[in-house]
Design a protein around this motif. Structure first.
Motif, short mmCIF file in Angstrom:
data_model
loop_
_atom_site.label_atom_id
_atom_site.label_comp_id
_atom_site.label_asym_id
_atom_site.label_seq_id
_atom_site.Cartn_x
_atom_site.Cartn_y
_atom_site.Cartn_z
N ARG A 27 16.66 -2.54 10.85
CA ARG A 27 16.46 -1.30 11.63
C ARG A 27 17.71 -0.95 12.41
N GLU A 28 18.43 -1.97 12.93
CA GLU A 28 19.69 -1.69 13.63
C GLU A 28 20.71 -1.05 12.72
N MET A 29 20.68 -1.41 11.44
CA MET A 29 21.63 -0.84 10.48
C MET A 29 21.20 0.53 9.97
N GLY A 30 19.97 0.96 10.35
CA GLY A 30 19.55 2.31 9.98
C GLY A 30 18.48 2.38 8.91
N ALA A 31 17.79 1.27 8.63
CA ALA A 31 16.72 1.31 7.64
C ALA A 31 15.62 2.27 8.09
N ALA A 32 15.12 3.05 7.14
CA ALA A 32 14.10 4.05 7.47
C ALA A 32 12.74 3.42 7.74
N ASP A 33 12.43 2.34 7.05
CA ASP A 33 11.15 1.67 7.27
C ASP A 33 11.23 0.27 6.66
N TYR A 34 10.16 -0.50 6.89
CA TYR A 34 10.16 -1.90 6.51
C TYR A 34 8.75 -2.26 6.08
N LEU A 35 8.56 -2.59 4.78
CA LEU A 35 7.24 -2.95 4.25
C LEU A 35 7.27 -4.39 3.74
N ARG A 36 6.12 -5.05 3.87
CA ARG A 36 6.06 -6.44 3.43
C ARG A 36 5.21 -6.58 2.16
N LYS A 37 5.59 -7.57 1.35
CA LYS A 37 4.80 -7.92 0.19
C LYS A 37 3.62 -8.77 0.65
N PRO A 38 2.51 -8.83 -0.13
CA PRO A 38 2.30 -8.17 -1.42
C PRO A 38 2.14 -6.66 -1.28
N ILE A 39 2.43 -5.97 -2.37
CA ILE A 39 2.46 -4.52 -2.34
C ILE A 39 1.06 -3.94 -2.19
N GLN A 40 0.91 -3.04 -1.24
CA GLN A 40 -0.33 -2.28 -1.08
C GLN A 40 -0.04 -0.83 -1.45
N ARG A 41 -0.69 -0.38 -2.51
CA ARG A 41 -0.37 0.92 -3.10
C ARG A 41 -0.42 2.05 -2.08
N ASP A 42 -1.53 2.14 -1.32
CA ASP A 42 -1.69 3.26 -0.39
C ASP A 42 -0.65 3.22 0.73
N VAL A 43 -0.35 2.02 1.23
CA VAL A 43 0.66 1.88 2.29
C VAL A 43 2.03 2.30 1.77
N LEU A 44 2.35 1.86 0.54
CA LEU A 44 3.64 2.19 -0.05
C LEU A 44 3.81 3.70 -0.21
N LEU A 45 2.80 4.36 -0.79
CA LEU A 45 2.91 5.80 -1.03
C LEU A 45 2.95 6.60 0.27
N ALA A 46 2.18 6.15 1.27
CA ALA A 46 2.21 6.84 2.57
C ALA A 46 3.58 6.71 3.21
N CYS A 47 4.20 5.54 3.07
CA CYS A 47 5.54 5.33 3.62
C CYS A 47 6.56 6.23 2.95
N ILE A 48 6.50 6.32 1.62
CA ILE A 48 7.46 7.16 0.88
C ILE A 48 7.30 8.62 1.28
N GLU A 49 6.06 9.09 1.39
CA GLU A 49 5.82 10.49 1.78
C GLU A 49 6.36 10.76 3.18
N LYS A 50 6.18 9.80 4.08
CA LYS A 50 6.66 9.97 5.46
C LYS A 50 8.17 10.04 5.49
N VAL A 51 8.83 9.18 4.74
CA VAL A 51 10.30 9.18 4.72
C VAL A 51 10.83 10.47 4.13
N LEU A 52 10.19 10.98 3.10
CA LEU A 52 10.65 12.21 2.46
C LEU A 52 10.46 13.43 3.36
N GLU A 53 9.50 13.36 4.28
CA GLU A 53 9.30 14.49 5.20
C GLU A 53 10.48 14.65 6.14
#
Length: 734
Positions: free
Chosen positions: A708-734
């Motif tokens: 985050r200090e280097m400027g990462a837009a978000d941080y998700l942890r595995k295992p992958i959760q489909r709904d969380v992943l897609l919501a994060c991508i949509e938020k970043v694209l906004e």
């Protein structure tokens, strides 16, 4: 000022770096040349100086004198070839950078160059010359230096760019290794006794002698490490000081004709080398980090024939099915799998076993990996006459019985295979796809008509390569309840005993020794053709193939668990995880077409890449070294409508970023060669502001804070959760 022709040239050099300002020189030069040239000089960089000179008014000699006058570096009007000291710098480096080390004794090493404002070059020279000597420089025109180095008068090949060699000394390593005319022979190299040259050849020789497929030089904290990939595992050869590692990387780059001074941009190149009279092909790629330039060299032995099919891991029935496909007079056979899964080796093994003198075989490969008897093998090179398009066109014009196209790269190559196989010939090629059924939809996604595919396709072969458990130390034990759960969806009869890695001296304590393939061979008959033509989904195609007795990847993987060849964990991560995705949800591989397009094929460029506005959503670069996770992310994002670009590590991601615009980068943190944090650091250095979302199993809050200090837009942890992943991508694209 001009050097004294009667005095020793080596003693007249300017010591250190010129203190003159490049911007002040540009202003001074603009005043001398006038308003028209002043405008063309605006915004020029030091590295563009010689390129600007090609279309400018001053002659090369006149310009060199002006450089000397402003910078205070003495000017050399004439330079004899006898003054060239070949043992100081690699000759390819001299030709690429237009520099000439001068013969001389004493405490200084004088170098004649053409651009005193190339600061990276000056730093390279200071690091490369013998430590006991100080760097001194002189100035000469491009023509003077080019004549000594036996280039053209301009220092470039006609129609080429700076640094391409026109002619070479017999004993110097060739600059353009892709020509294949001559290979670099270390014993004949004038610089062979240089410590860096000796160490480079010693380490590479060890890697080749031990059967390595890759040779790597990577940074590790305060040192560099040379590694060799043997049987799919990286083994450390030697650690060296960081500066020595940089010199080793520069040495290999110079031999392969890469730009030694360019250290912040990934580069790729190739060279041929003779090691103990054996011709070896090397494919080089660099992956820059903030402090080091990681180097990966792929090692190929083109003289070696491909191994027999029986040694690859095919079942007897699968080998017979392959022979049947290869002996057909016409049709299209596609071999699929991820990069590095051995597709080319399988094709070469097959063509070797079915070779006949009365059957003509022509190949177009990049590069040639194995010798195929009785075949005309052509290698793609960086030459208009040997480009992929040129070789493909000439191969088709020969009308051979069999055409082997190394890889389907896009619409052009895919359509060529389809047309060739539909006209009474046999075509074989490879492409990156997860399994045999998905390959059909990948080809359709490139723009091939489904009906044409159904008629031409005669077989699809999918494969993976897994590490074999060491036969000397593998441990056999009862299957655990957790492993029963993992295998439950794929078999009603899991094995009672399984094997796991242990470690011994014969496997270098890794628990693994050697590799073996896992295959599925699907023959496309009349019923399968109808299913493809009618648009049945991937799941139904695979269910039909399995019902008629074909062994799919998962079936063959389970067999090898029972045979104690592979561990449950390795088969699940590399094969069964993908199978579960295909079974559970059908990926939508169709495109949303623009209604204004009269022909869907017009939505693709010449190489089959979708042209805007074909795809409905944004483009996401997925950077993940674990194949199963990478495939899962691809499926989730593709089904959601995103364009997905895949990369196996940060270095490959940088190359993908150069090829087109990316809206979001979804990156793992811990990866080989170049990790996620280093990737973000390089993006920041180059003012690339594409949002980066980190996806990792690392639980440490320290990594999240650093990202985050280097400027990462978000941080998700595995295992992958489909709904969380897609919501994060949509938020970043906004």
């Amino acid at each position: 000022m001009t050097v004294d022709p009667k005095a020793n040239l080596a003693e007249q050099g300017f010591e250190g770096k010129p203190q003159a300002s490049f911007r002040e020189f540009v202003a001074w030069l603009g005043d001398r040349l006038g308003e028209g040239d002043r405008q063309t000089l605006a915004g020029i960089s030091p590295l563009d100086l010689l390129s600007w000179l090609e279309g400018a008014r001053p002659t090369g000699e006149e310009f060199a004198k002006w450089l000397s006058e402003f910078s205070g570096v003495p000017y050399v009007p004439r330079l004899a070839k006898e003054e060239f000291e070949r043992r100081v710098l690699p000759v390819p480096f001299c030709k690429a950078k237009l520099v000439v080390p001068v013969r001389g004794t004493g405490s200084r090493q004088t170098v004649v160059l053409t651009n005193p404002f190339d600061w990276e070059l000056l730093e390279d020279l200071e690091r490369t010359i013998p430590r006991r000597k100080k760097l001194a420089i002189l100035l000469a025109s491009v023509g003077t230096v080019a004549r000594v180095l036996e280039l053209g008068e301009t220092g470039v090949q006609p129609g080429g760019t700076e640094g391409q060699v026109v002619s070479e000394e017999p004993d110097t390593p060739p600059q353009d290794r892709r020509s294949g005319d001559r290979a670099y022979t270390p014993e004949r190299d004038p610089e062979k006794d240089h410590p860096t040259a000796q160490l480079a050849m010693t380490l590479l020789g060890r890697a080749v002698a031990e059967g390595a497929t890759d040779f790597l030089i990577e940074a590790r904290e305060s040192e560099a490490v040379a590694k060799a990939t043997i049987a799919g595992r990286a083994h450390e050869l030697q650690g060296v000081p960081l500066e020595t590692g940089k010199m080793l990387v520069a040495r290999f780059k110079a031999l392969a004709g890469l730009d030694v001074a360019k250290k912040r941009t990934p580069q790729t190149g190739s060279m041929d080398i003779r090691i103990k009279r054996k011709l070896i092909k090397l494919r080089l790629s660099t992956a820059p980090t903030a402090t080091f330039e990681n180097l990966k060299i792929r090692v190929l032995n083109p003289a070696a024939g491909a191994p027999p099919l029986g040694a690859l891991g095919l079942s007897r029935d699968q080998a017979l099915a392959l022979h049947e496909l290869a002996n057909k007079d016409q049709g299209l056979v596609v071999f699929v799998g991820p990069s590095g899964s051995g597709k080319t080796t399988t094709i070469c093994s097959l063509l070797t076993e079915v070779a006949k003198e009365d059957r003509s075989v022509v190949t177009v490969e990049d590069p040639i990996e194995h010798r195929i008897p009785l075949a005309l093998q052509q290698e793609v090179r960086n030459d208009p006459e040997a480009s992929f398009r040129s070789l493909l066109q000439r191969a088709i014009e020969k009308e051979p019985d069999v055409l082997f196209l190394g890889e389907i790269r896009g619409l052009t190559s895919a359509r060529a295979c389809l047309d060739f196989s539909s006209s009474g010939h046999l075509a074989l090629s490879s492409m990156n796809s997860s399994n045999g059924a998905t390959a059909v939809f990948r080809l359709e996604r490139l723009g091939l008509p489904r009906a044409g595919l159904a008629d031409a396709l005669t077989g699809v072969v999918a494969q993976r390569v897994l590490k074999k458990l060491c036969p000397d130390c593998k441990e056999t034990r009862p299957i655990t309840p957790e492993e029963r759960i993992l295998l439950g969806p794929f078999t009603a009869d899991p094995p009672e005993a399984v094997a796991q890695p242990s470690g011994c001296s014969s496997c270098m304590a890794t628990g693994y020794r050697g590799q073996e393939g896992v295959f599925e061979v699907i023959r496309v008959g009349r019923r399968m053709s109808d299913l493809i033509r009618d648009g049945h989904p991937i799941r139904e195609l695979r269910e039909y193939a399995q019902a008629r007795g074909d062994l799919l990847l998962g079936d063959r993987g389970l067999q090898k668990i029972r045979d104690l060849t592979f561990s449950v964990n390795d088969v699940y991560r590399n094969i069964l995880l993908e199978e579960s995705i295909v079974r559970s949800e059908e990926p939508d591989l169709t495109l949303e077409w623009d209604s204004d397009l009269a022909d869907p094929l017009e939505a693709f460029d010449a190489e089959g890449h979708p042209s805007a506005p074909v795809m409905a959503r944004s483009k996401i670069l997925v950077v993940e070294d674990e194949e199963g996770t990478r495939f899962l992310l691809d499926q989730i994002l593709s089904k959601a409508g995103y364009q997905v670009v895949l990369a196996g590590d940060g270095g490959e991601a940088l190359l993908k970023l150069e090829s087109g615009s990316i809206d979001v980068i979804l990156s793992d943190i811990h990866m080989p060669n170049l990790d996620g944090l280093k990737l973000l650091e390089i993006l920041n250095q180059h003012d690339i502001h594409t949002p980066v979302v980190f996806l990792t199993g690392e639980p440490s809050p320290g990594f999240e804070a650093r990202g985050r200090e280097m400027g990462a837009a978000d941080y998700l942890r595995k295992p992958i959760q489909r709904d969380v992943l897609l919501a994060c991508i949509e938020k970043v694209l906004e």
